[in-house]
Enzyme design. Structure first.
Site, PDB file in Angstrom:
ATOM      1  N   THR A   1       0.810  -1.216   0.000  1.00 32.24           N
ATOM      2  CA  THR A   1       0.000   0.000   0.000  1.00 32.24           C
ATOM      3  C   THR A   1       0.844   1.267   0.000  1.00 32.24           C
ATOM      4  OG1 THR A   1      -1.471   1.302   1.416  1.00 32.24           O
ATOM      5  CG2 THR A   1      -0.145  -0.323   2.512  1.00 32.24           C
TER       6      THR A   1
ATOM      7  N   TYR B   1      -1.640   0.278  10.113  1.00 30.22           N
ATOM      8  CA  TYR B   1      -1.925  -0.446   8.865  1.00 30.22           C
ATOM      9  C   TYR B   1      -0.697  -0.388   7.947  1.00 30.22           C
ATOM     10  CZ  TYR B   1      -3.633  -1.045   4.093  1.00 30.22           C
ATOM     11  OH  TYR B   1      -3.766  -1.426   2.786  1.00 30.22           O
TER      12      TYR B   1
END
Ligand code: UDP
Length: 323
Positions: A116, A140
């Site tokens: 990501t 995250y």
């Protein structure tokens, strides 16, 4: 190839499964269905396995003996990761370690990893390329960066060939209407805007004082079908033993602010979106826009959905049929 897709019942995983099947690959989905949907598994059998259950993961990998794995299974909500970091480190990091161990034991040596842009943190320049320092602003992003590190180590020590694809913001839906984006709870911007319209409740805009032209956060929205094709190209390059870099960005190179996305939805639907300005969401960087030059150059990736309005139109067609 026989391809095991972890998280194949989720948004990006299911679209990728359909795409890979269309290109003649054999699909097996491994998913604990905690966030994915059984109806989205249509292109191969489902192994209802949790990555934290190592013996079950080992069993599934041994049974199917895939040629390659595409690893999507993860929690992916920035805000939730700030609230509950343990959930993210356990599921995303420990789960990935279990998968990697099972792959090494089964001599499965090709992995495409779903990473990501959240691994970069606050951008130091307008366009983020792969050499940008990685300093995540939320658990995250940290959990994904840790897996990238593990993959580099396993490449050196075990010959596990991998490629991390760092997505920016996935958007769109299957133009044939079989798949779309739905999460429970829904936190992603575009489906949240649709829900605001459907339920006639204001869309919460998380902050309008960011250092961006209209004060709202800027993201690079990349179509789900273009993400799917990048996974196929990465798999095919690994299969052909083409030397790849450890990671590639996947984005359009064009950013849209939250307000701009709202305006596009208004144009597509012909309806006014009610909005309410709220506090910024913890962990949100002001702007994340990709340079995806390397993916074009090395993988031959050619994103086709460069117009966000077209992606939103397909997503709205799907969404309004189901909600
Ligand atoms: N956002 C918002 N309201 C919402 C959902 C998202 O203002 O109801 C903003 C969010 O703060 C971020 C952008 O929209 O700046 C994209 O958020 P999303 O959760 O879709 O993806 P993320 O960038 O967190 O992966």
């Amino acid at each position: 190839m026989k391809i095991l897709i972890t998280g194949g019942a989720g948004y990006i995983g299911s679209h990728t499964a359909k795409h890979l099947a269309r290109f003649g690959h054999q699909i097996v989905v491994l998913d604990n269905l905690s966030r994915g949907h059984p109806w989205a598994v249509k292109w191969g059998p489902l192994e209802p396995v949790d990555l934290l259950d190592l013996p079950a993961v080992q069993g599934a990998v041994q049974r199917h003996r895939p040629d390659a794995v595409v690893h999507f299974a993860a929690y992916a909500l920035v805000g939730e990761s700030v609230q509950d970091p343990g959930l993210y480190y356990r599921n995303n990091f420990v789960g990935s370690l279990n998968l990697i161990q099972a792959m090494v034991e089964a001599d499965c040596a090709k992995l495409v990893f779903s990473s990501t842009c959240a691994t970069y943190g606050n951008p130091q320049r307008p366009l983020l390329d792969e050499s940008h320092p990685q300093s995540p602003t939320n658990p995250y992003g940290h959990s994904k960066l840790m897996v990238e590190q593990v993959l580099a180590d396993f490449d050196r020590s075990q010959g596990l060939k991998s490629c991390a694809l760092r997505y920016f913001n996935a958007c769109g839906a299957d133009p044939e209407g079989e798949l779309g984006e739905v999460h429970d709870p829904e936190t992603h911007l575009i489906p949240c805007i649709f829900n605001a319209l459907i339920h006639d409740q204001p869309l919460k805009i998380f902050g309008d004082q960011y250092p961006t032209p209209d004060g709202t956060c800027i993201r690079d929205y990349i179509n789900i079908l273009d993400l799917a094709s990048a996974h196929r190209l990465a798999l095919e390059a690994l299969e052909a033993r083409k030397p790849l870099r450890p990671a590639y960005n996947l984005g359009t190179g064009r950013g849209h602010s939250v307000r701009e996305v709202v305006a596009i939805v208004e144009k597509v639907t012909g309806r006014k979106v009610p909005v309410e300005i709220c506090q910024p969401r913890p962990g949100d960087p002001p702007s994340l826009v990709a340079s995806a030059q390397l993916a074009r150059q090395d993988l031959g990736w050619q994103p086709e959905w460069t117009d966000l309005e077209a992606s939103i139109r397909v997503a709205w067609d799907w969404h309004k049929r189901w909600f």
